[in-house]
Write a protein that holds these residues in place. Structure first.
Motif, PDB file in Angstrom:
ATOM      1  N   VAL A  65     -31.819  17.518  -9.331  1.00  0.00           N
ATOM      2  CA  VAL A  65     -31.009  16.368  -9.362  1.00  0.00           C
ATOM      3  C   VAL A  65     -31.984  15.109  -9.239  1.00  0.00           C
ATOM      4  O   VAL A  65     -32.836  15.076  -8.403  1.00  0.00           O
ATOM      5  CB  VAL A  65     -30.137  16.257  -8.387  1.00  0.00           C
ATOM      6  CG1 VAL A  65     -29.429  15.008  -8.262  1.00  0.00           C
ATOM      7  CG2 VAL A  65     -29.146  17.348  -8.300  1.00  0.00           C
TER       8      VAL A  65
ATOM      9  N   MET B 273     -24.580  16.182  -5.475  1.00  0.00           N
ATOM     10  CA  MET B 273     -24.729  15.024  -6.290  1.00  0.00           C
ATOM     11  C   MET B 273     -23.835  13.994  -5.528  1.00  0.00           C
ATOM     12  O   MET B 273     -24.179  12.951  -5.025  1.00  0.00           O
ATOM     13  CB  MET B 273     -24.377  15.087  -7.681  1.00  0.00           C
ATOM     14  CG  MET B 273     -25.298  15.750  -8.421  1.00  0.00           C
ATOM     15  SD  MET B 273     -25.096  16.079 -10.099  1.00  0.00           S
ATOM     16  CE  MET B 273     -25.265  14.418 -10.743  1.00  0.00           C
TER      17      MET B 273
ATOM     18  N   ARG C 250     -28.839   5.476 -10.562  1.00  0.00           N
ATOM     19  CA  ARG C 250     -28.939   6.837 -11.514  1.00  0.00           C
ATOM     20  C   ARG C 250     -28.863   7.879 -10.534  1.00  0.00           C
ATOM     21  O   ARG C 250     -29.397   8.039  -9.563  1.00  0.00           O
ATOM     22  CB  ARG C 250     -30.149   6.568 -12.396  1.00  0.00           C
ATOM     23  CG  ARG C 250     -30.265   7.979 -13.233  1.00  0.00           C
ATOM     24  CD  ARG C 250     -31.447   7.863 -14.350  1.00  0.00           C
ATOM     25  NE  ARG C 250     -32.690   7.534 -13.834  1.00  0.00           N
ATOM     26  CZ  ARG C 250     -33.826   8.454 -14.107  1.00  0.00           C
ATOM     27  NH1 ARG C 250     -33.433   9.470 -14.773  1.00  0.00           N
ATOM     28  NH2 ARG C 250     -34.989   8.124 -13.425  1.00  0.00           N
ATOM     29  N   LEU C 251     -27.961   8.778 -11.037  1.00  0.00           N
ATOM     30  CA  LEU C 251     -27.726  10.121 -10.211  1.00  0.00           C
ATOM     31  C   LEU C 251     -27.386  10.976 -11.570  1.00  0.00           C
ATOM     32  O   LEU C 251     -26.278  11.184 -12.016  1.00  0.00           O
ATOM     33  CB  LEU C 251     -26.763   9.950  -9.344  1.00  0.00           C
ATOM     34  CG  LEU C 251     -26.189  11.199  -8.671  1.00  0.00           C
ATOM     35  CD1 LEU C 251     -27.464  11.519  -7.759  1.00  0.00           C
ATOM     36  CD2 LEU C 251     -25.166  11.067  -7.688  1.00  0.00           C
ATOM     37  N   GLU C 252     -28.250  12.322 -11.766  1.00  0.00           N
ATOM     38  CA  GLU C 252     -28.112  12.920 -12.927  1.00  0.00           C
ATOM     39  C   GLU C 252     -28.865  14.299 -12.590  1.00  0.00           C
ATOM     40  O   GLU C 252     -29.694  14.352 -11.942  1.00  0.00           O
ATOM     41  CB  GLU C 252     -28.562  12.128 -14.077  1.00  0.00           C
ATOM     42  CG  GLU C 252     -30.005  11.900 -14.349  1.00  0.00           C
ATOM     43  CD  GLU C 252     -30.456  11.004 -15.562  1.00  0.00           C
ATOM     44  OE1 GLU C 252     -29.478  10.340 -16.012  1.00  0.00           O
ATOM     45  OE2 GLU C 252     -31.497  11.165 -16.058  1.00  0.00           O
ATOM     46  N   LEU C 253     -28.348  15.156 -13.430  1.00  0.00           N
ATOM     47  CA  LEU C 253     -29.112  16.394 -13.374  1.00  0.00           C
ATOM     48  C   LEU C 253     -30.414  16.339 -14.454  1.00  0.00           C
ATOM     49  O   LEU C 253     -30.243  15.601 -15.441  1.00  0.00           O
ATOM     50  CB  LEU C 253     -28.287  17.694 -14.359  1.00  0.00           C
ATOM     51  CG  LEU C 253     -27.158  18.272 -12.999  1.00  0.00           C
ATOM     52  CD1 LEU C 253     -26.399  19.204 -14.000  1.00  0.00           C
ATOM     53  CD2 LEU C 253     -27.926  18.949 -12.156  1.00  0.00           C
TER      54      LEU C 253
ATOM     55  N   ARG D 166     -33.176  17.541 -16.997  1.00  0.00           N
ATOM     56  CA  ARG D 166     -33.169  18.227 -18.227  1.00  0.00           C
ATOM     57  C   ARG D 166     -34.230  19.202 -18.444  1.00  0.00           C
ATOM     58  O   ARG D 166     -35.215  18.434 -18.147  1.00  0.00           O
ATOM     59  CB  ARG D 166     -32.802  17.293 -19.522  1.00  0.00           C
ATOM     60  CG  ARG D 166     -32.740  18.045 -20.858  1.00  0.00           C
ATOM     61  CD  ARG D 166     -32.539  17.121 -21.827  1.00  0.00           C
ATOM     62  NE  ARG D 166     -31.970  17.769 -23.119  1.00  0.00           N
ATOM     63  CZ  ARG D 166     -32.554  18.350 -24.042  1.00  0.00           C
ATOM     64  NH1 ARG D 166     -33.973  18.450 -23.945  1.00  0.00           N
ATOM     65  NH2 ARG D 166     -32.184  18.964 -25.192  1.00  0.00           N
TER      66      ARG D 166
END
Length: 347
Positions: free
Chosen positions: A249, A294, A305-308, A310
């Motif tokens: 994450v 998350m 920003r907070l995201e998986l 890639r």
């Protein structure tokens, strides 16, 4: 484009594999040596019709040798090849478009005459329709002003685009491009990616080899990774990215939010934290789902920003064959950069 059905492959395929009628190219036990060097070792590969198959590997891995065997330019020591349902590319030559790694034009010919000649070799009739087709392609690739120039007058990038046009002008069923992005500037790399997408939308099968993982991620439906002549990966891009999910994450706090790594470490299921400039990577353990981490991360500090994360093909490749990402990128930059500057510019 031909709509004739191809005869079935003689060798039976494994259950749930792509059937012969669905396969554009089938390789079984393909082996090629050059003296003591094993360039390709017992390769099995089935390329479905309508797919975009990326051949990925470091310089000397066996990509070009495999492509040359598919094209019947060189022949395997052992193994079987089927191309568009026939025993070799020679039997299907008018249904194939090929851009070789070694670029080559008839240097004294004018661009328009060269493209007309190549189109006729592939079975197209001359006349007004071919003339309009050539003009349309030259305009599409920004080469309208070159039609009456000799090929030797063009920059390296222009010559490469002319050769791409020659490889697809007859609307082949199978398009094979060996290192098509090498030496192109960013603008023309973007154009070539779009042209390849258009070939896919026309339901053509596309094989291209590349050192550039970015292009592979952008274009491919399937990936074939080869290392020292051995297949190390052969799967759909979707499956590759899913299988090699980094379980990471990405958190980027708002500017001014000073958060110690220990705060992120304390989140249940976070195995490791790493700071990279303005953002932090939270690497999860094998049993933890990102969906549980998350929301907790968002309570620690205001986030931009907070995201998986890639999955990255460079890291996947290195994980499979060893080495390090920095060395791979340096090699790619060196190979890509047999640069336009060294050849008088790119257009």
């Amino acid at each position: 484009m031909s709509t004739s059905t191809s005869p079935p492959i003689e060798q039976p395929l494994a259950a749930n594999a792509t059937t012969a009628s669905e396969a554009a190219v089938t390789l079984r036990g393909l082996t090629k040596t050059f003296g003591p060097k094993v360039a390709v070792n017992g390769l099995d590969l089935t390329i479905p019709r309508g797919s975009v198959y990326g051949f990925i590997g470091q310089n000397g891995a066996g990509k070009t040798t495999t492509i040359r065997m598919i094209m019947s330019i060189i022949f395997p020591d052992r193994g079987e090849i089927r191309v568009l349902g026939r025993a070799s590319a020679v039997e299907s030559k008018d249904r194939i478009g090929y851009l070789p790694e070694e670029r080559g034009l008839y240097r004294k010919m004018k661009v328009g005459a060269f493209l007309e000649y190549m189109a006729k070799l592939k079975g197209l009739d001359g006349g007004g329709s071919l003339d309009r087709k050539i003009g349309g392609w030259l305009e599409r690739t920004g080469l309208s002003e070159t039609r009456r120039k000799r090929c030797e007058e063009l920059s390296k990038g222009m010559q490469q685009k002319v050769q791409f046009i020659a490889s697809v002008i007859h609307e082949p069923e199978l398009v094979i491009l060996d290192e098509p992005f090498s030496g192109l500037d960013p603008s023309n790399r973007r154009l070539l990616r779009q042209l390849i997408r258009e070939q896919r939308e026309a339901h053509r099968t596309i094989i291209f080899s590349t050192h550039a993982m970015f292009e592979a991620e952008q274009l491919c439906t399937h990936l074939f990774m080869i290392h020292k002549g051995n297949k190390v990966l052969d799967d759909s891009l979707e499956s590759v990215l899913r299988t090699h999910d980094p379980r990471t994450v990405i958190v980027e706090p708002l500017s001014g939010a000073d958060v110690a790594l220990q705060a992120w470490d304390a989140i249940p299921g976070v195995q490791e934290t790493r700071r990279h400039g303005t953002f932090v990577e939270l690497r999860l353990d094998a049993t933890t789902q990102a969906a549980t981490v998350m929301p907790r991360a968002a309570t620690i500090a205001p986030v931009r920003r907070l995201e998986l994360a890639r999955p990255n093909l460079e890291e996947i490749f290195i994980g499979l064959v060893g080495g390090d990402v920095a060395a791979l990128r340096a090699e790619q930059e060196e190979l890509e950069g047999a640069t336009p500057a060294a050849s008088g510019g790119d257009a």
